[in-house]
Design an enzyme around this catalytic site. Structure first.
Site, PDB file in Angstrom:
ATOM      1  CB  ALA A 211      -0.935  -0.004   1.204  1.00 11.80           C
ATOM      2  CG  ASN A 212      -0.328   4.680  -1.589  1.00 14.09           C
ATOM      3  OD1 ASN A 212      -1.165   5.301  -0.932  1.00 14.09           O
ATOM      4  ND2 ASN A 212      -0.582   4.212  -2.812  1.00 14.09           N
ATOM      5  NE  ARG A 213       4.584   6.614   5.307  1.00 18.01           N
ATOM      6  CZ  ARG A 213       5.721   6.200   4.773  1.00 18.01           C
ATOM      7  NH1 ARG A 213       5.982   6.499   3.503  1.00 18.01           N
ATOM      8  NH2 ARG A 213       6.588   5.499   5.471  1.00 18.01           N
ATOM      9  CB  SER A 214      -3.120   7.795  -0.513  1.00 16.82           C
ATOM     10  OG  SER A 214      -4.286   8.538  -0.807  1.00 16.82           O
ATOM     11  CB  ALA A 277      -1.972   7.156  -4.160  1.00 14.56           C
TER      12      ALA A 277
END
Length: 402
Positions: A211-214, A277
């Protein structure tokens, strides 16, 4: 805008947030609405029928089998003689009852019998709001046409815990009621706009994912700003911990492939704004059981490329007239953004430098990149960025239609 001549049936549920309904009644009446309160038995534990009735200048209804009302099937009369039903606070139990179609008290009977639009203002402990059962009930009610405002994020009055579950403030509920009763005939009225938001979660095994930090704040703010200008907005959102925007159709997904499928189902549209994102890669094969440490070396993790949703739509057969992408970059911001215009078939790219604390933060510094040039925008709140972008979209359609 006023609520003059609008008849609002206010169902007050149980919970500490019931005290906010006293101010909500005042705010609704200030704008010209007449308010008829229905109080549940639990609501009377937090606010008195006397105070509610005095502020509403109306009788307070509470019992399903009250002789003087049921002579003319009172709950049906209440359900039909209103323009909008507001449920505030809407507890987890009330949402479950509505999703199941239960009518075992006056509030339930009214909600099942009404033909008027229904607006819920949820309020509950964060763990209850996040519970899978509540999420299922939320999806069911939305599919039934019920609208929601909130809940907000903050500290809970009754427990001191923090999280999502606070009832929306009275003025937020009033704004949502105005939108539900009289959608603004703004510059984007009649336009169908698709927005993507948040991250995607790509499973590695049952407990791990890429995942990412969005946080989804920017995408959700864009969807809300477009709706306020009158657009019919469909928001396809990855996993986020923020409430759905009011007046927007929200579709929740987990993975990039699910997001692409939801986007395809939402087309055709007049415009697409791709803020999400999306993870570039996923595990080539999801392990069906938790991967265990075996020795000192980590296991190999072959990756596969995820679909490029922006390019798929920007160069697809059902391409919207206006396609806008977001470029979150840590280096070579403008060069990367400019290259995306042609590679992905976009008309505009909103380029933002995410090397700092933008992801998960409240502010954003962006540049709007088009084939005509580059606009430098100052550092703004994500809400202000969204409002400015929504106005640019409205201007684009006005010029394109001229």
């Amino acid at each position: 805008m006023t609520l003059s001549s609008q008849r609002i049936l206010l169902v007050i549920g149980g919970g500490i947030a019931a005290y906010k309904c006293l101010d909500l009644i005042r705010r609704l009446r200030e704008r010209g609405a007449s308010v008829v309160p229905v109080m549940t038995k639990a609501a009377a534990e937090f606010v008195t029928p006397l105070s509610v009735g005095a502020l509403a200048a109306s009788r307070v209804y509470s019992g399903l089998f009250e002789r003087e009302d049921e002579q003319d099937v009172g709950h049906i009369r209440l359900a039909r003689e209103c323009d909008l039903v507001i449920v505030a606070p809407a507890s987890a139990d009330r949402m479950a009852a509505m999703a199941a179609g239960r009518a075992d008290d006056l509030a339930g009977a009214v909600l099942l019998a009404t033909r008027a639009p229904i607006l819920l203002a949820p309020a509950m402990n964060p763990a209850m709001w996040d519970h899978p059962a509540t999420r299922r009930n939320l999806d069911r009610l939305k599919s039934d046409g019920v609208s929601f405002v909130g809940p907000g994020t903050g500290e809970m009055a009754e427990s001191g815990e923090a999280g999502t579950g606070r009832m929306a403030e009275p003025l937020e509920i009033v704004a949502a009621a105005l939108e539900r009763l009289a959608p603004p005939a703004g510059p984007l009225s009649g336009r169908r706009i698709l927005v993507t938001s948040g991250p995607t979660h790509e499973p590695i095994d049952p407990v791990r994912y890429i995942a990412n930090r969005s946080s989804g704040r920017q995408g959700h703010a864009v969807a809300q700003a477009l709706a306020r200008l009158g657009a019919e907005v469909t928001l396809v959102s990855g996993p986020v911990a923020i409430p759905d925007p009011a007046g927007v159709t929200t579709i929740r997904v987990e993975t990039a492939r699910q997001m692409l499928a939801a986007v395809e189902r939402a087309l055709p549209a007049d415009a697409g704004v791709f803020v999400a994102a999306v993870a570039d890669w996923r595990a080539a094969e999801e392990n069906p059981v938790k991967m265990k440490k075996d020795g000192s070396e980590p296991p190999p993790l072959p990756l596969a490329l995820n679909p490029d949703i922006l390019a798929h739509v920007g160069k697809g057969r059902e391409r919207p007239r206006l396609v806008i992408g977001f470029a979150a970059e840590t280096n070579d911001l403008l060069a990367n953004a400019l290259s995306k215009l042609d590679r992905k078939g976009a008309d505009m790219i909103v380029a933002n430098d995410v090397s700092g604390s933008v992801m998960g933060g409240e502010e954003n510094t962006v540049r709007l990149v088009t084939r005509q040039g580059i606009e430098e925008w100052p550092t703004l709140s994500k809400t202000a960025v969204a409002e400015r972008l929504a106005r640019r979209i409205a201007d684009w359609f006005a010029k394109d239609s001229a």
